[in-house]
Design an enzyme around this catalytic site. Structure first.
Site, PDB file in Angstrom:
ATOM      1  N   ASN A  34      -5.556   6.258  11.864  1.00  0.00           N
ATOM      2  CA  ASN A  34      -5.091   6.608  10.515  1.00  0.00           C
ATOM      3  C   ASN A  34      -6.133   6.119   9.513  1.00  0.00           C
ATOM      4  OD1 ASN A  34      -3.789   6.862   8.069  1.00  0.00           O
ATOM      5  ND2 ASN A  34      -2.241   5.285   8.494  1.00  0.00           N
TER       6      ASN A  34
ATOM      7  N   LYS B  27      -6.291   6.604   6.312  1.00  0.00           N
ATOM      8  CA  LYS B  27      -5.760   6.299   4.959  1.00  0.00           C
ATOM      9  C   LYS B  27      -6.666   6.931   3.890  1.00  0.00           C
ATOM     10  CE  LYS B  27      -3.570   2.318   6.926  1.00  0.00           C
ATOM     11  NZ  LYS B  27      -2.924   1.032   6.730  1.00  0.00           N
TER      12      LYS B  27
ATOM     13  N   HIS C   2       5.032   6.607   6.665  1.00  0.00           N
ATOM     14  CA  HIS C   2       4.205   5.401   6.724  1.00  0.00           C
ATOM     15  C   HIS C   2       4.696   4.406   5.664  1.00  0.00           C
ATOM     16  CE1 HIS C   2       0.806   2.692   6.410  1.00  0.00           C
ATOM     17  NE2 HIS C   2       0.486   3.100   7.627  1.00  0.00           N
TER      18      HIS C   2
ATOM     19  N   GLU D 120       3.215   2.642   3.620  1.00  0.00           N
ATOM     20  CA  GLU D 120       2.571   2.749   2.297  1.00  0.00           C
ATOM     21  C   GLU D 120       3.197   3.892   1.497  1.00  0.00           C
ATOM     22  OE1 GLU D 120      -1.385   2.813   3.934  1.00  0.00           O
ATOM     23  OE2 GLU D 120      -1.079   0.731   4.524  1.00  0.00           O
TER      24      GLU D 120
ATOM     25  N   GLU E 209       5.617   0.084  13.163  1.00  0.00           N
ATOM     26  CA  GLU E 209       4.567  -0.596  12.395  1.00  0.00           C
ATOM     27  C   GLU E 209       5.208  -1.649  11.489  1.00  0.00           C
ATOM     28  OE1 GLU E 209       0.770   1.892  12.161  1.00  0.00           O
ATOM     29  OE2 GLU E 209       1.980   2.441  10.438  1.00  0.00           O
TER      30      GLU E 209
ATOM     31  N   GLY F 108      -2.786  -3.987   7.926  1.00  0.00           N
ATOM     32  CA  GLY F 108      -3.917  -4.304   7.061  1.00  0.00           C
ATOM     33  C   GLY F 108      -4.054  -5.790   6.749  1.00  0.00           C
TER      34      GLY F 108
ATOM     35  N   SER G 291      -2.742  -3.940  12.524  1.00  0.00           N
ATOM     36  CA  SER G 291      -3.868  -4.808  12.892  1.00  0.00           C
ATOM     37  C   SER G 291      -4.235  -4.726  14.376  1.00  0.00           C
ATOM     38  CB  SER G 291      -3.606  -6.257  12.468  1.00  0.00           C
ATOM     39  OG  SER G 291      -3.477  -6.329  11.063  1.00  0.00           O
TER      40      SER G 291
HETATM   41  P1  PGA Z   1      -4.110  -1.414  10.238  1.00  0.00           P
HETATM   42  O1  PGA Z   1      -3.197  -0.156   9.771  1.00  0.00           O
HETATM   43  O2  PGA Z   1      -4.534  -1.137  11.658  1.00  0.00           O
HETATM   44  O3  PGA Z   1      -5.272  -1.416   9.283  1.00  0.00           O
HETATM   45  O4  PGA Z   1      -3.259  -2.628  10.142  1.00  0.00           O
HETATM   46  C1  PGA Z   1      -2.303   0.454  10.659  1.00  0.00           C
HETATM   47  C2  PGA Z   1      -1.536   1.550   9.944  1.00  0.00           C
HETATM   48  O5  PGA Z   1      -1.178   1.367   8.772  1.00  0.00           O
HETATM   49  O6  PGA Z   1      -1.265   2.608  10.530  1.00  0.00           O
END
Ligand code: PGA
Length: 264
Positions: free
Chosen positions: A9, A11, A107, A109, A179, A185, A224
């Site tokens: 992903n 983003k 997601h 976010e 997640e 992140g 992560s």
């Molecule tokens: P990250 O993001 O691996 O940077 O923690 C994962 C995601 O939001 O799908």
């Protein structure tokens, strides 16, 4: 044979040039590996989810690759109406136009920064299924919810909302991505046991909601995931793959995650 899913992903990252470079580096490196994996009794599904503005570059770059190594192409969001006066939105037919096969929905976010509620996300899941694309449905608890012992309540609410009105056949076509928001992140991944516990709970609940005890359910872990923790996470029984954010932006680290599985 365990099939593993490795999804990247991106983003709001990666312009056209960076996208082309990624395809060149990633595709060139994995060429030949599908046969190697098959010989080891493993299969792998790789997909990348560029921003809308880099879908054309990704589609174009994949034409130069060995067909066996082309990652599936997906989008990070979509609106459920096919067209019309929806300023700023992108429709499913528009994604199909670029060869997208998957769409990330729900997601954290989108939920927290843009206020997308469960019902809106459920409508998107239905529309994506109706269009025969694969919804990659994300769900998971915040740190406050985990600390307040609410993880299973939250996960249950989010899964119930997404699956409300869906048939067992539809529920099976969804790729689920657990997640935990506190792990996204932050560099602080869930431990393999924490991730396993919620993924196993999710599978059981999804089968119950669909009314089909033997239904195959695919659940990924995201938050992560990095080259140094991928192997352990991917070896857990209830985890079918990884949804990778930051570590999917460079072909090199995404490849290291790929290899952690291939050599597992
Ligand atoms: P990250 O993001 O691996 O940077 O923690 C994962 C995601 O939001 O799908």
């Amino acid at each position: 044979m365990k099939k593993i899913y490795l999804y990247g992903n991106w983003k709001m990252n990666m312009n056209r040039e960076e996208t082309e470079k990624f395809y060149k580096d990633f595709g060139g490196q994995v060429a030949g590996d599908p046969a190697l994996l098959a010989a080891m009794g493993k299969t792998l599904e790789v997909a990348v989810f560029p921003p809308f503005t880099s879908l054309a570059a990704a589609e174009g770059a994949s034409k130069n690759l060995d067909k066996r190594t082309v990652p599936f192409l997906g989008a990070q969001n979509v609106y459920f109406e096919p067209k019309g006066a929806f300023t700023g939105e992108i429709s499913i037919p528009m994604l199909k136009d670029f060869g997208c096969a998957h769409v990330i929905l729900g997601h954290s976010e989108r939920r927290t920064i843009f206020g997308e509620p469960d019902e809106l996300i459920a409508g998107k899941v239905k529309a994506v299924l109706d269009a025969a694309l694969v919804p990659v449905f994300c769900y998971g608890e915040t740190l406050a919810e985990r600390e307040g012992d609410k993880t299973f309540d939250v996960v249950s609410r989010q899964l119930r909302a997404a699956l409300s009105g869906r048939t067992p056949g539809e529920a099976e076509k969804i790729v689920y991505a657990y997640e935990p928001v506190w792990a996204i992140g932050t560099g602080k991944s869930a431990t393999s046991n924490e991730a396993q516990e919620v993924c196993a709970y999710s599978k059981k609940l999804i089968r119950e909601l669909a009314g089909s005890a033997a239904m195959p359910v695919v659940v990924l872990y995201g938050g992560s995931v990095k080259p140094d923790n991928a192997k352990e996470l991917l070896s857990m029984e209830a985890i079918d793959g990884a949804l990778v954010g930051g570590a999917s932006l460079k072909a090199d680290s995404f490849l290291q995650i790929y290899k952690a599985y291939a050599n597992n």
